[in-house]
Design a protein around this motif. Structure first.
Motif, short mmCIF file in Angstrom:
data_model
loop_
_atom_site.label_atom_id
_atom_site.label_comp_id
_atom_site.label_asym_id
_atom_site.label_seq_id
_atom_site.Cartn_x
_atom_site.Cartn_y
_atom_site.Cartn_z
N MET A 52 49.02 48.08 48.25
CA MET A 52 50.05 46.83 49.11
C MET A 52 51.41 47.36 48.33
O MET A 52 52.50 47.80 48.54
N THR A 53 51.36 48.00 46.88
CA THR A 53 52.77 48.07 45.99
C THR A 53 53.87 49.81 46.51
O THR A 53 54.58 49.52 46.12
N SER A 56 54.93 49.19 49.88
CA SER A 56 56.03 48.44 50.22
C SER A 56 56.99 49.49 48.87
O SER A 56 58.49 49.98 49.52
N GLU A 155 48.98 39.64 50.56
CA GLU A 155 50.68 39.87 50.37
C GLU A 155 50.62 40.33 51.26
O GLU A 155 52.42 40.31 50.62
N TRP A 156 50.29 40.51 52.16
CA TRP A 156 51.52 40.95 53.22
C TRP A 156 52.37 40.05 54.04
O TRP A 156 51.74 38.92 54.14
N GLN A 161 56.11 41.07 47.73
CA GLN A 161 56.15 42.17 48.56
C GLN A 161 57.27 42.59 49.26
O GLN A 161 57.88 43.80 49.26
N THR A 164 59.29 44.19 46.14
CA THR A 164 59.38 45.22 46.05
C THR A 164 59.78 46.42 46.61
O THR A 164 60.28 47.49 46.23
#
Length: 228
Positions: A52-53, A56, A155-156, A161, A164
């Motif tokens: 995810m990081t 993003s 986290e979406w 997110q 970031t």
């Protein structure tokens, strides 16, 4: 490490730690780790957060190439200020215990829907079987995949997110990725090793106040800085 990378790294690390401590995915990792092998939960949650990081940061890095740098800078400023106000609002109106209870209730419902009682009885024998499996087979363990999916979709679209993405649009993306991954690793490890006791011993209000203040500082700094 260049100055731009170091600046992006520092901002991303501070933002990630203060955003993720007490977050719903933090509680989810803590609760899953109490029911399943910690290494599988840690691998699944951390893997999802790293993916995810990176995603993003890539979106944030690409944004200035698709939209005017001036506009992305202004959007980033508004994001930071907005998230700062949001966090400060949460500090005075929401409680960490409520988030913990809500996440635990969701996981319990999911566990019952998937025959959790039977799984609980057979957990010890399943764990012994998993220890005898090759490493590759353990990598595709249902527990690891469950931890990955819960964390990834949790986290979406979350505040951290979007922050970031905004940070990567305004700072060095490499520094943002490195700082974000380190911050996620620290928070996820803390959650897996003792997240529930940690959550009950820290003040969620103080964490939210610190995070909100940090976002506002980033927003003011972005507002005062010139577009490169």
């Amino acid at each position: 490490m260049s100055l731009s990378v170091a600046q992006g790294f520092t901002k991303s690390l501070a933002m990630t730690v203060l955003s993720e401590i007490g977050d719903k995915t933090f509680f989810a990792a803590a609760i899953l780790a109490m029911r399943h092998p910690r290494r599988l939960v840690l691998s699944g949650c951390l893997g999802a957060l790293i993916v995810m990081t990176i995603l993003s940061a890539v979106v944030g890095w690409a944004a200035p190439n698709l939209v005017s740098r001036k506009w992305t800078h202004h959007v980033t400023t508004l994001l930071f200020l907005g998230f700062g106000v949001w966090s400060l609002w949460d500090a005075f109106h929401d409680g960490g215990a409520e988030d913990l209870d809500e996440v635990e209730a969701q996981l319990d419902a999911d566990l019952k829907a998937n025959g959790g009682i039977t799984k609980q009885k057979n957990q010890d024998s399943d764990d012994l079987k998993k220890q005898r499996r090759p490493l590759l087979a353990q990598f595709f363990s249902p527990i690891l995949l469950k931890a990955f999916s819960i964390t990834f979709f949790g986290e979406w679209g979350d505040k951290s997110q979007l922050a970031t993405i905004g940070l990567a649009a305004d700072e060095n993306p490499l520094g943002v990725v490195l700082g974000g991954i380190l911050g996620q690793a620290l928070c996820t490890t803390a959650a897996v090793l003792g997240g529930k006791s940690l959550a009950s011993s820290i003040s969620e209000r103080i964490v939210a106040l610190a995070g909100g203040s940090l976002f506002i500082v980033f927003g003011i700094q972005s507002f005062l800085s010139t577009v490169q």
